[in-house]
Design an enzyme around this catalytic site. Structure first.
Site, PDB file in Angstrom:
ATOM      1  N   GLY A   4      -4.698  -0.223  -3.503  1.00 15.86           N
ATOM      2  CA  GLY A   4      -5.533   0.946  -3.212  1.00 15.86           C
ATOM      3  C   GLY A   4      -5.155   1.542  -1.866  1.00 15.86           C
TER       4      GLY A   4
ATOM      5  N   ARG B 196      -0.031   0.884  -8.514  1.00 17.43           N
ATOM      6  CA  ARG B 196      -0.216  -0.465  -9.041  1.00 17.43           C
ATOM      7  C   ARG B 196       0.930  -0.656 -10.026  1.00 17.43           C
ATOM      8  NH1 ARG B 196      -5.304  -2.007  -6.547  1.00 17.43           N
ATOM      9  NH2 ARG B 196      -6.673  -0.225  -6.492  1.00 17.43           N
TER      10      ARG B 196
ATOM     11  N   ASP C 108     -11.571  -3.047   1.627  1.00 17.55           N
ATOM     12  CA  ASP C 108     -12.486  -4.128   1.234  1.00 17.55           C
ATOM     13  C   ASP C 108     -12.766  -5.161   2.331  1.00 17.55           C
ATOM     14  OD1 ASP C 108     -12.362  -2.872  -1.206  1.00 17.55           O
ATOM     15  OD2 ASP C 108     -10.914  -4.272  -2.064  1.00 17.55           O
TER      16      ASP C 108
ATOM     17  N   ASP D 134     -11.473  -7.977   2.720  1.00 20.77           N
ATOM     18  CA  ASP D 134     -11.680  -9.263   2.039  1.00 20.77           C
ATOM     19  C   ASP D 134     -10.586 -10.283   2.330  1.00 20.77           C
ATOM     20  OD1 ASP D 134      -9.747  -7.800   0.730  1.00 20.77           O
ATOM     21  OD2 ASP D 134     -10.470  -8.214  -1.296  1.00 20.77           O
TER      22      ASP D 134
ATOM     23  N   THR E  91      -6.627  -2.384   3.417  1.00 21.27           N
ATOM     24  CA  THR E  91      -7.558  -2.298   2.292  1.00 21.27           C
ATOM     25  C   THR E  91      -8.950  -2.025   2.833  1.00 21.27           C
ATOM     26  OG1 THR E  91      -8.737  -3.597   0.605  1.00 21.27           O
ATOM     27  CG2 THR E  91      -7.612  -4.859   2.294  1.00 21.27           C
TER      28      THR E  91
ATOM     29  N   ARG F 176     -14.150  -4.476  -4.535  1.00 26.30           N
ATOM     30  CA  ARG F 176     -13.536  -5.527  -5.376  1.00 26.30           C
ATOM     31  C   ARG F 176     -14.500  -6.688  -5.565  1.00 26.30           C
ATOM     32  NH1 ARG F 176      -7.562  -6.411  -6.418  1.00 26.30           N
ATOM     33  NH2 ARG F 176      -7.205  -4.431  -7.403  1.00 26.30           N
TER      34      ARG F 176
ATOM     35  N   ASP G 111      -4.798  -8.256  -1.087  1.00 27.04           N
ATOM     36  CA  ASP G 111      -4.369  -9.599  -1.504  1.00 27.04           C
ATOM     37  C   ASP G 111      -3.381  -9.578  -2.676  1.00 27.04           C
ATOM     38  OD1 ASP G 111      -6.349  -8.782  -3.247  1.00 27.04           O
ATOM     39  OD2 ASP G 111      -7.190 -10.787  -3.517  1.00 27.04           O
TER      40      ASP G 111
HETATM   41  P1  ATP Z   1      -6.684  -3.488  -2.869  1.00 26.67           P
HETATM   42  O1  ATP Z   1      -7.378  -4.619  -2.158  1.00 26.67           O
HETATM   43  O2  ATP Z   1      -6.838  -2.209  -2.132  1.00 26.67           O
HETATM   44  O3  ATP Z   1      -7.012  -3.375  -4.306  1.00 26.67           O
HETATM   45  P2  ATP Z   1      -4.296  -4.949  -3.523  1.00 26.67           P
HETATM   46  O4  ATP Z   1      -3.023  -5.122  -2.804  1.00 26.67           O
HETATM   47  O5  ATP Z   1      -5.115  -6.196  -3.730  1.00 26.67           O
HETATM   48  O6  ATP Z   1      -5.103  -3.808  -2.777  1.00 26.67           O
HETATM   49  P3  ATP Z   1      -3.563  -4.894  -6.343  1.00 26.67           P
HETATM   50  O7  ATP Z   1      -3.584  -3.785  -7.312  1.00 26.67           O
HETATM   51  O8  ATP Z   1      -4.307  -6.138  -6.657  1.00 26.67           O
HETATM   52  O9  ATP Z   1      -4.026  -4.263  -4.944  1.00 26.67           O
HETATM   53  O10 ATP Z   1      -2.036  -5.310  -6.086  1.00 26.67           O
HETATM   54  C1  ATP Z   1      -1.060  -4.346  -5.773  1.00 26.67           C
HETATM   55  C2  ATP Z   1       0.202  -4.661  -6.513  1.00 26.67           C
HETATM   56  O11 ATP Z   1       0.691  -5.946  -6.108  1.00 26.67           O
HETATM   57  C3  ATP Z   1       0.072  -4.755  -8.024  1.00 26.67           C
HETATM   58  O12 ATP Z   1       0.123  -3.504  -8.660  1.00 26.67           O
HETATM   59  C4  ATP Z   1       1.281  -5.611  -8.396  1.00 26.67           C
HETATM   60  O13 ATP Z   1       2.448  -4.823  -8.412  1.00 26.67           O
HETATM   61  C5  ATP Z   1       1.366  -6.572  -7.195  1.00 26.67           C
HETATM   62  N1  ATP Z   1       0.692  -7.838  -7.552  1.00 26.67           N
HETATM   63  C6  ATP Z   1      -0.638  -8.083  -7.573  1.00 26.67           C
HETATM   64  N2  ATP Z   1      -0.885  -9.347  -8.006  1.00 26.67           N
HETATM   65  C7  ATP Z   1       0.311  -9.897  -8.277  1.00 26.67           C
HETATM   66  C8  ATP Z   1       0.741 -11.165  -8.782  1.00 26.67           C
HETATM   67  N3  ATP Z   1      -0.137 -12.123  -9.089  1.00 26.67           N
HETATM   68  N4  ATP Z   1       2.067 -11.360  -8.938  1.00 26.67           N
HETATM   69  C9  ATP Z   1       2.967 -10.405  -8.628  1.00 26.67           C
HETATM   70  N5  ATP Z   1       2.622  -9.193  -8.165  1.00 26.67           N
HETATM   71  C10 ATP Z   1       1.329  -8.925  -7.987  1.00 26.67           C
END
Ligand code: ATP
Length: 324
Positions: free
Chosen positions: A12, A73, A129, A131, A127, A173, A104
Site C-alpha cells: 500500500g 501488489r 498501519d 504494525d 506503511t 490490516r 511486512d
Molecule cells: P501494507 O502494509 O501497506 O499492506 P505490505 O508490504 O505488507 O504493505 P503486501 O501486499 O502484503 O503489502 O505485500 C507487497 C508485495 O510483497 C506483494 O504484492 C508480493 O509481491 C510481496 N509479498 C508479500 N508476501 C509475500 C510472500 N509471502 N512471499 C513473497 N512475496 C511476498
C-alpha cells in the site's frame, strides 16, 4: 562493495514514501553509488521497469503523498519462478543491493529473494498501519492518523446534531494502532480493534460508554478487520441488539492513505533513507531501519516481520477513562 543499488516501493502507498525515495537517491549519489529506481514494486523488478536516477529525478517530491515509483501488489513474486525473473533483472542491471520501502509483505518477499539469490536487502518501513516490530513509527502512519482525526472532527458536528451512534471504519490490516490512536486524538467514545476482547464485548462496552455519558450520540472507531464485514457488520449487530441507537457507518477508505506527509513523516523518511544507504555501505543486509526513542536502529528483517507489536495498555485504558 556496493556500487549500484535498486530502490522500490511496494504494498500500500503511504505518505512519506517519496521523501524516502528522495533520501535514498541523494544519500547514495553523494556516496558515489548509482541508484536504479524500480517502478511498480516487485512487478517492475520482474518486468525490468528500471530507470537510473539522478538527484534531479527526486526534486520537488518531498511534499507529495503517494509514490512517484508507483506501487503494486505482485502475486507472481510470491513464486520462486517470479523471484527468479526478478533476480535476472537484478543481474542484468548490475544491481548489488536492494532497498525496499513497504510493509511486512514487502519485507517477507525481500527476505526470500535475499535468501534464495544472495542479494543484500534493506527494508524501510513504509506503511500507514504502524504494525512492524522494531520501530516506534512507520512512514505514513503519522499523516494517516492526522487525516483520520480531522475526518472524525468533521463528523462530530453531525454526530452532535443527531441521536445516533456513528461508526467510522479505519484501515490497519490486522493492527489497531491507527484506530486506537485516532480514537484518543479525536475524543471518540470508543474503539473496536482486533487486539482486544471479543467483538460483542467491545460493542457492549462502546454502547455503554455512550450511555454513561447520558448522551444520545457517540462516535466509535472500528478497525476494518476487527470483524468480518467491518463497520457495516458492527452496525448490524448494534441495530439488532439496540435498535434505538440507529447506527450510521462512515468508511474512510482510501482517503486515509493520501495527502501531503506531515513534518514528522518527512523527517522520519529522510532519516531512514539516509540510514538505509549507510547500512549498505557498512555491509549490513537483511535488516530493517527502525526508529526507537528518536534514534535510528537496525533490526533483523525476520524479527520485524515475525514479532507482533502490541498496542500499549495505557492507551486502551486512557481511551476508556477519557470517554466517560
Ligand atoms: P501494507 O502494509 O501497506 O499492506 P505490505 O508490504 O505488507 O504493505 P503486501 O501486499 O502484503 O503489502 O505485500 C507487497 C508485495 O510483497 C506483494 O504484492 C508480493 O509481491 C510481496 N509479498 C508479500 N508476501 C509475500 C510472500 N509471502 N512471499 C513473497 N512475496 C511476498
Amino acid at each position: 562493495m556496493i556500487r549500484t543499488i535498486g530502490v522500490l516501493t511496494s504494498g500500500g502507498d503511504a505518505p512519506g514514501m517519496n521523501a524516502a525515495v528522495r533520501a535514498v537517491t541523494r544519500a547514495a549519489i553523494s556516496n558515489g553509488i548509482v541508484v536504479k529506481a524500480i517502478y511498480r514494486g516487485y512487478k517492475g523488478l520482474i518486468d525490468g521497469e528500471v530507470k537510473t536516477f539522478s538527484t534531479q529525478d527526486v526534486s520537488g517530491i518531498i511534499p507529495h503523498g503517494g509514490t512517484i515509483l508507483k506501487s503494486a501488489r505482485c502475486e507472481e513474486f510470491r513464486t520462486i519462478e517470479g523471484r527468479q525473473q526478478a533476480y535476472e533483472t537484478i543481474q542484468r542491471e548490475n544491481i548489488d543491493a536492494l532497498i525496499v520501502i513497504g510493509g511486512d509483505g514487502t519485507f517477507t518477499g525481500g527476505r526470500m529473494l535475499s535468501q534464495e539469490f544472495h542479494v543484500p536487502v534493506i527494508g524501510i518501513p513504509g506503511t500507514i498501519d504502524n504494525d512492524l516490530w522494531g520501530t516506534d513509527a512507520t512512514i505514513g502512519y503519522d499523516t494517516a492518523l492526522n487525516t483520520i482525526m480531522r475526518c472524525v472532527d468533521t463528523l462530530r458536528d453531525t454526530a452532535t446534531s443527531h441521536e445516533r451512534v456513528f461508526l467510522v471504519e479505519v484501515m490497519g490490516r490486522d493492527a489497531g494502532f491507527l484506530t486506537l490512536n485516532a480514537a484518543i486524538a479525536s475524543g471518540a467514545e470508543a474503539a473496536i480493534i482486533p487486539e482486544r476482547a471479543t467483538i460483542m464485548e467491545q460493542i457492549e462496552e462502546a454502547i455503554g460508554q455512550g450511555r454513561r455519558k447520558s448522551k444520545n450520540s457517540s462516535i466509535v472507531l472500528v478497525q476494518e478487520h476487527a470483524i468480518e464485514g467491518g463497520a457495516q457488520a458492527v452496525a448490524k449487530l448494534i441495530a439488532q441488539a439496540h435498535p434505538e441507537y440507529s447506527p450510521r457507518v462512515t468508511i474512510l477508505g482510501h482517503l486515509q492513505r493520501g495527502g501531503s506527509p506531515t513534518a514528522f513523516d518527512r523527517i522520519l523518511a529522510s532519516r531512514m533513507g539516509v540510514a538505509a544507504v549507510q547500512a549498505l555501505m557498512d555491509d549490513q543486509q537483511n535488516i530493517m531501519v527502525g526508529l526507537h526513542e528518536d534514534e535510528i536502529q537496525y533490526v533483523p528483517l525476520s524479527k520485524a516481520i515475525q514479532i507482533k507489536k502490541d498496542v500499549k495498555e495505557d492507551k486502551w485504558g486512557a481511551l476508556k477513562v477519557l470517554s466517560i
